[in-house]
Structure formats: structure tokens, C-alpha cells
Write an enzyme that holds these catalytic residues in place. Structure first.
Site, PDB file in Angstrom:
ATOM      1  N   ARG A  37     -48.859  12.697 -52.326  1.00 20.62           N
ATOM      2  CA  ARG A  37     -47.930  12.631 -51.189  1.00 20.62           C
ATOM      3  C   ARG A  37     -46.469  12.751 -51.630  1.00 20.62           C
ATOM      4  O   ARG A  37     -45.633  13.283 -50.904  1.00 20.62           O
ATOM      5  CB  ARG A  37     -48.138  11.310 -50.424  1.00 20.62           C
ATOM      6  CG  ARG A  37     -47.309  11.194 -49.130  1.00 20.62           C
ATOM      7  CD  ARG A  37     -47.673   9.918 -48.372  1.00 20.62           C
ATOM      8  NE  ARG A  37     -46.991   9.834 -47.083  1.00 20.62           N
ATOM      9  CZ  ARG A  37     -46.023   8.967 -46.792  1.00 20.62           C
ATOM     10  NH1 ARG A  37     -45.583   8.112 -47.711  1.00 20.62           N
ATOM     11  NH2 ARG A  37     -45.481   8.945 -45.591  1.00 20.62           N
ATOM     12  N   ILE A  63     -42.391  12.756 -42.290  1.00 22.95           N
ATOM     13  CA  ILE A  63     -43.758  12.783 -42.800  1.00 22.95           C
ATOM     14  C   ILE A  63     -44.382  11.491 -42.294  1.00 22.95           C
ATOM     15  O   ILE A  63     -43.830  10.402 -42.465  1.00 22.95           O
ATOM     16  CB  ILE A  63     -43.803  12.888 -44.348  1.00 22.95           C
ATOM     17  CG1 ILE A  63     -45.248  12.909 -44.854  1.00 22.95           C
ATOM     18  CG2 ILE A  63     -42.986  11.829 -45.044  1.00 22.95           C
ATOM     19  CD1 ILE A  63     -45.385  13.278 -46.344  1.00 22.95           C
ATOM     20  N   SER A  64     -45.518  11.610 -41.607  1.00 23.61           N
ATOM     21  CA  SER A  64     -46.102  10.449 -40.921  1.00 23.61           C
ATOM     22  C   SER A  64     -46.506   9.357 -41.899  1.00 23.61           C
ATOM     23  O   SER A  64     -46.807   9.613 -43.072  1.00 23.61           O
ATOM     24  CB  SER A  64     -47.340  10.864 -40.110  1.00 23.61           C
ATOM     25  OG  SER A  64     -46.957  11.615 -38.994  1.00 23.61           O
ATOM     26  N   GLN A  65     -46.550   8.149 -41.374  1.00 28.01           N
ATOM     27  CA  GLN A  65     -47.039   6.992 -42.115  1.00 28.01           C
ATOM     28  C   GLN A  65     -48.493   7.280 -42.549  1.00 28.01           C
ATOM     29  O   GLN A  65     -49.290   7.775 -41.740  1.00 28.01           O
ATOM     30  CB  GLN A  65     -46.995   5.799 -41.159  1.00 28.01           C
ATOM     31  CG  GLN A  65     -47.412   4.491 -41.742  1.00 28.01           C
ATOM     32  CD  GLN A  65     -47.380   3.388 -40.681  1.00 28.01           C
ATOM     33  OE1 GLN A  65     -46.879   3.581 -39.576  1.00 28.01           O
ATOM     34  NE2 GLN A  65     -47.930   2.243 -41.019  1.00 28.01           N
ATOM     35  N   PRO A  66     -48.864   6.993 -43.791  1.00 29.28           N
ATOM     36  CA  PRO A  66     -50.240   7.249 -44.232  1.00 29.28           C
ATOM     37  C   PRO A  66     -51.300   6.625 -43.315  1.00 29.28           C
ATOM     38  O   PRO A  66     -52.337   7.237 -43.056  1.00 29.28           O
ATOM     39  CB  PRO A  66     -50.280   6.637 -45.636  1.00 29.28           C
ATOM     40  CG  PRO A  66     -48.871   6.779 -46.124  1.00 29.28           C
ATOM     41  CD  PRO A  66     -48.009   6.560 -44.913  1.00 29.28           C
TER      42      PRO A  66
END
Length: 213
Positions: A37, A63-66
């Protein structure tokens, strides 16, 4: 572009965090454990790459939260060779997760800057989507429909009808619906005009942009 043992260790810690938050799908967790990531982010954020947080990327996007990536992906129930439409390529991180699960990914990005960057970057990491498209996600991708599943990675003020119509019977659409705060919503297509709807609580996304031209 380096991926070190330290990064791998940090990913394992991230997976542990996701498990404690309720993510159960082993394939999804394996994908998160494998994908670097930190390479999807600006280098200044390297220390934050494996925290369970969203971070800014180019073009005022994130970038979205995992956890969000894992949660949405888990809801899709992706099987190998599934045809998946992604609305909002963004950094390409979610695209990579879908590729890692063996999906045939078609992804649409509205921001030219991100589209160009991600189109070059994903193949360098070995992730080959079937098609990356610069276009309007509200319209979906009629020429490639129907899809086994569709994932929307930005907050939609309403559910675009073309997306529902482009699902296979039995297909799943995962979409965050709402203005300031979104409700994660799953639609399962049970018939030509029959959809089952499930809601999974509040999330926050950047807004899904419509092509005003």
C-alpha cells in the site's frame, strides 16, 4: 519502488487490526497482506501507509482506509474470474485488491490526472485490469455489462440507475449512499426489476463526481 521485510511486517499488523474490526474473508485479508500500500501513496506518507486510515492523494482525492476497502470487498463476495466494475479507480489500491482476488476488473476514473498516473502505475506492480477507462462513473460501462459485481469507491448522493441495470441476475452492487455521511449499501439483483437492499452503517467518502460536460 521497494517493498521491504519491514513493510511486510507492518502489513501483517494491519491485517491483525482488520481482523479485530470484524473482517473475516481470508482471501481479502491475504490480498491486504500482499499489496504494498505504501507504493500507492506519496512518499511523505510512508510512515502512515499501514495505519488503518484514509490519506490524501492527487486531485483532491483519497486512498481509502484499509478497513473500508476490506469491508466493501468482503461484501462483493468476489470469485475468481468474476467480471467486476469499479467506479473510481483513484490510487488503484482497491483495483489491486480485486485483481489479487482473480477478478476481471473494469475501472472508471473521472479525474484525468489520477487516470493517467494509475494506468501507468498498476501494470508496473503487475496488476493488469481488463480495462481502465477515463469517464463518467454514473453511466457505468454498458458495452461490457452485465457484471458479477459493481463497487463504487466514492460517496454517491443517489444510486445511479445504469449501475443497477448493468448487474447480472444474482449480481451485487456495493455503494456508499449519501451527501456528507454515507450509508454503505448492498444491492443484490434477484430479477429483471427486483433488488434486495441491505445497509451497513455510516462511512465517509469523497464525493462521486458527475461529468457536467
Amino acid at each position: 519502488m521497494k517493498d521491504t521485510f519491514k513493510h511486510k511486517g507492518m502489513r501483517q499488523q494491519l491485517v491483525t487490526v482488520l481482523v479485530t474490526k470484524g473482517i473475516k474473508n481470508e482471501k481479502v485479508l491475504r490480498a491486504i497482506a500482499k499489496i504494498p500500500r505504501h507504493l500507492f501513496m506519496d512518499s511523505s506518507f510512508l510512515d502512515h501507509a499501514y495505519q488503518d486510515k484514509a490519506f490524501p492523494i492527487a486531485a483532491d482525492q483519497t486512498i481509502s482506509q484499509p478497513y473500508t476497502v476490506a469491508f466493501q470487498t468482503e461484501l462483493l463476495q468476489v470469485k475468481k474470474d468474476d467480471k467486476v466494475l469499479e467506479i473510481g479507480t483513484g490510487s488503484g489500491y482497491q483495483t489491486a485488491v480485486l485483481c489479487e482476488l482473480g477478478a476481471k476488473v473494469f475501472s472508471i476514473e473521472r479525474q484525468q490526472e489520477l487516470f493517467k498516473k494509475t494506468s501507468k502505475f498498476l501494470p508496473q506492480l503487475g496488476y493488469r485490469a481488463k480495462k481502465l477507462i477515463f469517464g463518467d462513473g454514473y453511466k457505468g460501462l454498458k458495452e461490457e455489462a452485465p457484471f458479477d459485481s459493481i463497487i463504487v469507491t466514492a460517496g454517491a448522493p443517489f444510486v445511479p440507475k445504469p449501475l443497477l441495470s448493468q448487474l447480472k441476475i444474482g449480481g451485487r452492487l456495493v455503494i456508499p449512499v449519501g451527501e456528507d455521511v454515507q450509508i454503505m449499501t448492498l444491492f443484490i439483483r434477484n430479477g429483471a426489476k427486483e433488488f434486495e437492499q441491505h445497509e451497513f452503517g455510516e462511512f465517509r467518502f469523497v464525493p462521486l463526481l458527475e461529468d457536467k460536460n
